[in-house]
Scaffold this active site. Sequence first.
Site, short mmCIF file in Angstrom:
data_model
loop_
_atom_site.label_atom_id
_atom_site.label_comp_id
_atom_site.label_asym_id
_atom_site.label_seq_id
_atom_site.Cartn_x
_atom_site.Cartn_y
_atom_site.Cartn_z
N GLY A 227 0.83 -1.21 0.00
CA GLY A 227 0.00 0.00 0.00
C GLY A 227 0.85 1.25 0.00
N ASN A 228 0.25 2.36 0.31
CA ASN A 228 1.01 3.62 0.40
C ASN A 228 0.40 4.48 1.49
OD1 ASN A 228 -1.01 5.49 -0.90
ND2 ASN A 228 -0.75 3.95 -2.51
N SER A 229 1.06 5.59 1.79
CA SER A 229 0.64 6.36 2.98
C SER A 229 -0.40 7.44 2.67
CB SER A 229 1.86 6.95 3.66
OG SER A 229 2.62 7.65 2.72
#
Length: 426
Positions: A227-229
Amino acid sequence: MSRILLGVSGGIAAYKALELVRLATAAGHAVRVVQTPASRRFVGEASFAALSGAPVLVSEFQRDPARGSFPDQAPPTHEPLSHLELVANADLYLIAPASANTIAKLAAGLADNLLSSCALAATCPVVLAPAMNSHMYEHPATVANLETLIARGVHVVEPGTGRLASRGEEGVGRLAEPERLLAACEAALAERTRTDGAATPDGLKGLRVLVTAGGTREPIDSVRFIGNSSSGRMGFALAQAARERGAEVMLLAANVALPTPTGVARRDVVTAGELALACEDEFPRCDVLLMVAAVADFAPASPQQGKIKKSGRARLELVLEPTADVLGGLAAHRRDGQTLVGFAAEHGERALDAARGKLTGKGLDAVVVNDISRRDIGFDVEANEVTILSTSGDRSQIEHHHVPRAAKKQVAHAILDSVERLRASR
Ligand code: CTP
């Protein structure tokens, strides 16, 4: 009606500044002109004074018969410092043409003539219109100076491409046409009146806006993912701001733990594949697409059912496959009247170059650029600072607009201002 201070620096294109004064005064603006000494070799004060109906200043030490007032104002009873009084009275400072030398001085913060002193003292919006030979414009020094000024919040009206002043030369560097300069000034002035983040009532009424927000998650197994932030805050702020402007808004949220803004419809998705399907479903109905979501570019080729166990493994290798470019795919099937805005998370110096590539490569109307080398803006924080790159009305040129660091809600309104301007110009 606004007060426009026009700074004219030395260059052949100074003659076009005369037409700008004519247009601006005809549109009801009050104009005062300051010139650099070099600009007088191209166009004299008498022409600017006649068209603006006010004295023209060249030096800080010159007495100003109007005492720093604009044509619509009564002069003060005392004798003020002319350059400070002039910029204090101005609603906007336009520097056109801005020569390479003047741009370098402004980037360095020099105040060695009246034009540059005014720029340093200006608290109003500053609009800069470069004009020079293409080699000078493309020189890394000029490129870096302009990037510095854009980062400080100066609006830059990019020069056009075509025949240049030197015989037989063609390239980029022609001063933008006076009509475009005036439109850029009026846009900067309109935006200034909305710096509190208040919405333009009903500016998007009757339009359907599709916003994607958050970050996709690509499963590795049943519990783990890549995922990513991205928190989804920027996309949610845009959805809310678009709703406040009267739009019908559909929000496609990828893994966002935020409440849905009032009056906005929402669909939740997890992976890039799900986002792509939901976008394909919603896109044909929308008038404006704001593609804010951080979409994974790669996903595990074969996600495992259940949980991958660590026992018996010295290492674990994942094979990733590229995901589809959702925005690129939608852009390829756009219909007339749709406005497509991409978001580009770029790192450091080459950010704008990369974003220009995305704007033209994906066939978009605008790209909103975030510099992710900075920790105080962008991903997972409350504030943002962006540069909006947009194509001009006839799509022949790219315009830059810097939105200084502000709350995401305010940045959202600045982005929607650009969308409204873009749609009005087509
Ligand atoms: N985007 C998309 N589908 C993807 C990747 C990105 O629709 N698979 C969209 C994003 O939502 C954003 C824009 O494309 O609006 C730019 O995303 P970005 O990741 O910066 O660009 P890429 O084209 O993926 O290029 P790169 O990651 O190599 O910089």
